[in-house]
Design a protein around this motif. Sequence first.
Motif, PDB file in Angstrom:
ATOM      1  N   MET A 134     -12.054  -9.527  -0.449  1.00 14.49           N
ATOM      2  CA  MET A 134     -10.814  -9.832   0.273  1.00 14.49           C
ATOM      3  C   MET A 134     -11.102 -10.445   1.642  1.00 14.49           C
ATOM      4  O   MET A 134     -10.334 -11.281   2.128  1.00 14.49           O
ATOM      5  CB  MET A 134      -9.956  -8.576   0.431  1.00 14.49           C
ATOM      6  CG  MET A 134      -9.355  -8.068  -0.851  1.00 14.49           C
ATOM      7  SD  MET A 134      -8.292  -6.619  -0.605  1.00 14.49           S
ATOM      8  CE  MET A 134      -6.788  -7.402   0.001  1.00 14.49           C
ATOM      9  N   ALA A 135     -12.201 -10.043   2.263  1.00 13.85           N
ATOM     10  CA  ALA A 135     -12.546 -10.583   3.570  1.00 13.85           C
ATOM     11  C   ALA A 135     -12.781 -12.086   3.518  1.00 13.85           C
ATOM     12  O   ALA A 135     -12.580 -12.792   4.513  1.00 13.85           O
ATOM     13  CB  ALA A 135     -13.788  -9.878   4.117  1.00 13.85           C
ATOM     14  N   ARG A 136     -13.170 -12.600   2.361  1.00 15.70           N
ATOM     15  CA  ARG A 136     -13.485 -14.033   2.262  1.00 15.70           C
ATOM     16  C   ARG A 136     -12.622 -14.750   1.213  1.00 15.70           C
ATOM     17  O   ARG A 136     -12.947 -15.864   0.806  1.00 15.70           O
ATOM     18  CB  ARG A 136     -14.966 -14.206   1.952  1.00 15.70           C
ATOM     19  CG  ARG A 136     -15.426 -13.521   0.662  1.00 15.70           C
ATOM     20  CD  ARG A 136     -16.910 -13.700   0.441  1.00 15.70           C
ATOM     21  NE  ARG A 136     -17.324 -13.183  -0.857  1.00 15.70           N
ATOM     22  CZ  ARG A 136     -18.457 -13.498  -1.461  1.00 15.70           C
ATOM     23  NH1 ARG A 136     -19.306 -14.332  -0.880  1.00 15.70           N
ATOM     24  NH2 ARG A 136     -18.778 -12.992  -2.636  1.00 15.70           N
ATOM     25  N   ILE A 168     -14.207  -0.283  -4.717  1.00 15.92           N
ATOM     26  CA  ILE A 168     -13.514  -0.405  -3.430  1.00 15.92           C
ATOM     27  C   ILE A 168     -14.331  -1.275  -2.472  1.00 15.92           C
ATOM     28  O   ILE A 168     -13.791  -2.167  -1.808  1.00 15.92           O
ATOM     29  CB  ILE A 168     -13.252   0.986  -2.823  1.00 15.92           C
ATOM     30  CG1 ILE A 168     -12.229   1.743  -3.687  1.00 15.92           C
ATOM     31  CG2 ILE A 168     -12.758   0.871  -1.391  1.00 15.92           C
ATOM     32  CD1 ILE A 168     -12.051   3.197  -3.296  1.00 15.92           C
ATOM     33  N   ALA A 169     -15.634  -1.018  -2.390  1.00 18.42           N
ATOM     34  CA  ALA A 169     -16.494  -1.800  -1.496  1.00 18.42           C
ATOM     35  C   ALA A 169     -16.483  -3.273  -1.875  1.00 18.42           C
ATOM     36  O   ALA A 169     -16.442  -4.159  -1.002  1.00 18.42           O
ATOM     37  CB  ALA A 169     -17.927  -1.252  -1.534  1.00 18.42           C
ATOM     38  N   ASN A 170     -16.509  -3.562  -3.160  1.00 19.77           N
ATOM     39  CA  ASN A 170     -16.481  -4.950  -3.615  1.00 19.77           C
ATOM     40  C   ASN A 170     -15.171  -5.632  -3.211  1.00 19.77           C
ATOM     41  O   ASN A 170     -15.163  -6.799  -2.809  1.00 19.77           O
ATOM     42  CB  ASN A 170     -16.663  -5.010  -5.132  1.00 19.77           C
ATOM     43  CG  ASN A 170     -16.715  -6.433  -5.647  1.00 19.77           C
ATOM     44  OD1 ASN A 170     -17.655  -7.170  -5.370  1.00 19.77           O
ATOM     45  ND2 ASN A 170     -15.700  -6.834  -6.402  1.00 19.77           N
ATOM     46  N   ILE A 183       0.836  -1.216   0.000  1.00 20.29           N
ATOM     47  CA  ILE A 183       0.000   0.000   0.000  1.00 20.29           C
ATOM     48  C   ILE A 183       0.861   1.253   0.000  1.00 20.29           C
ATOM     49  O   ILE A 183       1.782   1.383   0.813  1.00 20.29           O
ATOM     50  CB  ILE A 183      -0.926   0.006   1.234  1.00 20.29           C
ATOM     51  CG1 ILE A 183      -1.927  -1.149   1.152  1.00 20.29           C
ATOM     52  CG2 ILE A 183      -1.667   1.336   1.350  1.00 20.29           C
ATOM     53  CD1 ILE A 183      -2.840  -1.259   2.359  1.00 20.29           C
ATOM     54  N   ASP A 184       0.554   2.174  -0.910  1.00 18.24           N
ATOM     55  CA  ASP A 184       1.262   3.460  -0.963  1.00 18.24           C
ATOM     56  C   ASP A 184       0.452   4.419  -1.837  1.00 18.24           C
ATOM     57  O   ASP A 184       0.699   4.563  -3.032  1.00 18.24           O
ATOM     58  CB  ASP A 184       2.669   3.270  -1.530  1.00 18.24           C
ATOM     59  CG  ASP A 184       3.510   4.541  -1.458  1.00 18.24           C
ATOM     60  OD1 ASP A 184       3.087   5.487  -0.761  1.00 18.24           O
ATOM     61  OD2 ASP A 184       4.583   4.588  -2.087  1.00 18.24           O
ATOM     62  N   LEU A 209      -7.584   1.064   1.672  1.00 20.59           N
ATOM     63  CA  LEU A 209      -8.354  -0.097   2.134  1.00 20.59           C
ATOM     64  C   LEU A 209      -8.758  -1.017   0.985  1.00 20.59           C
ATOM     65  O   LEU A 209      -8.967  -2.210   1.194  1.00 20.59           O
ATOM     66  CB  LEU A 209      -9.611   0.374   2.864  1.00 20.59           C
ATOM     67  CG  LEU A 209      -9.401   0.999   4.242  1.00 20.59           C
ATOM     68  CD1 LEU A 209     -10.723   1.518   4.789  1.00 20.59           C
ATOM     69  CD2 LEU A 209      -8.792   0.000   5.212  1.00 20.59           C
ATOM     70  N   GLY A 210      -8.852  -0.459  -0.226  1.00 20.02           N
ATOM     71  CA  GLY A 210      -9.268  -1.249  -1.382  1.00 20.02           C
ATOM     72  C   GLY A 210      -8.366  -2.424  -1.680  1.00 20.02           C
ATOM     73  O   GLY A 210      -8.786  -3.374  -2.351  1.00 20.02           O
ATOM     74  N   ILE A 211      -7.123  -2.392  -1.190  1.00 18.77           N
ATOM     75  CA  ILE A 211      -6.248  -3.570  -1.290  1.00 18.77           C
ATOM     76  C   ILE A 211      -5.630  -3.861   0.088  1.00 18.77           C
ATOM     77  O   ILE A 211      -4.567  -4.466   0.185  1.00 18.77           O
ATOM     78  CB  ILE A 211      -5.137  -3.394  -2.356  1.00 18.77           C
ATOM     79  CG1 ILE A 211      -4.237  -2.208  -2.024  1.00 18.77           C
ATOM     80  CG2 ILE A 211      -5.729  -3.261  -3.754  1.00 18.77           C
ATOM     81  CD1 ILE A 211      -2.950  -2.178  -2.874  1.00 18.77           C
TER      82      ILE A 211
END
Length: 330
Positions: free
Chosen positions: A184-186, A177-179, A157-158, A205-207
């Motif tokens: 990523m959570a699952r 981003i929400a997707n 991240i940067d 947060l998107g990655i």
Amino acid sequence: MTAVLPHEKQILEVQETLQKLKDQNQNNPLWSHKELVAMEQKLVELKRNVYAQLKPWDRVSICRHPQRPHALDYIEHIADEYVEIFGDRTFQDDHAIVAVLARVNGEKFIIIGQEKGKDTESRLYRNFGMPHPEGYRKAMRCMRLAAKFNIPVISLIDTTGAYAGLTAEERGQGWAIANNLWEMARLKTPIIVVLIGEGCSGGALGIGVGDVVGMMEHAYYSVITPEGCASILWKDASMNVQAAAALKMQVEHLLPLGVIDHCIAEPLGGAHLDPETAYRNVKAYILEQWENLKSVPIDQLLENRYQKFRKMGKVVVESNETSTSSSVSK
């Protein structure tokens, strides 16, 4: 270095003076070896004193230094070999996000990183590290590929944030981003996140959802940049120094809250002064975490990941009647 930060000026002056004395001493010895060693020791002490008293804004300046290593630098120095993956298969390739299939110490990884560029031409090409929706879709396409073939994911991240222009909004920036957060959570493969520089807002947060989150010593992780915060709170972007202190966005503030899991040491003064050491430290961290995660069953991995983010940000509520405290998870 071509860029010198305000707190580095005194150190640079002493270094240049010491080097001149050494050069003069070669032809006309005026200083003994013992005297030169004593001067070098004083320089080391000066560095320690200066870097021990860094303020939050000083560390933001270190994080933004033009010579600070970026995602592609880390990929090139920690990977034995790699092949870049392009495009989101929906619109186009986003140059602000790089994705590669790589080998690190013989282990396969998919590495995804936000790349800012190094000069005017490359910064424009990379959109200053601010991804469009297709960048997040590309990242997720590669993560799904990693899960399909049981390959762990490394996320670097940067970014100062996702691109906020009209074209990005038209193509669904918020949804992308929400997707990614949801997917990523699952995602059924280990995810190792490393904050190598700036980590701002949903763009980071998107990655940024992972099983472990490591943070470079002088990186910062925040809902907004100090300038953006100052513009909102004080209607004055020049209040950025005060905002940097108020945001509590450095590693020592985030560790106790569980927002990050580990601090990755940087060379004295920042990664821009000794990039090779920074590369070694990040590589060692990634391999150490992969060793810890590789034997965890997928079901347990996903549960641990869920609980990690579920428990972030504990606050203590004092009761006036009983004078007791309780912990409430956000």
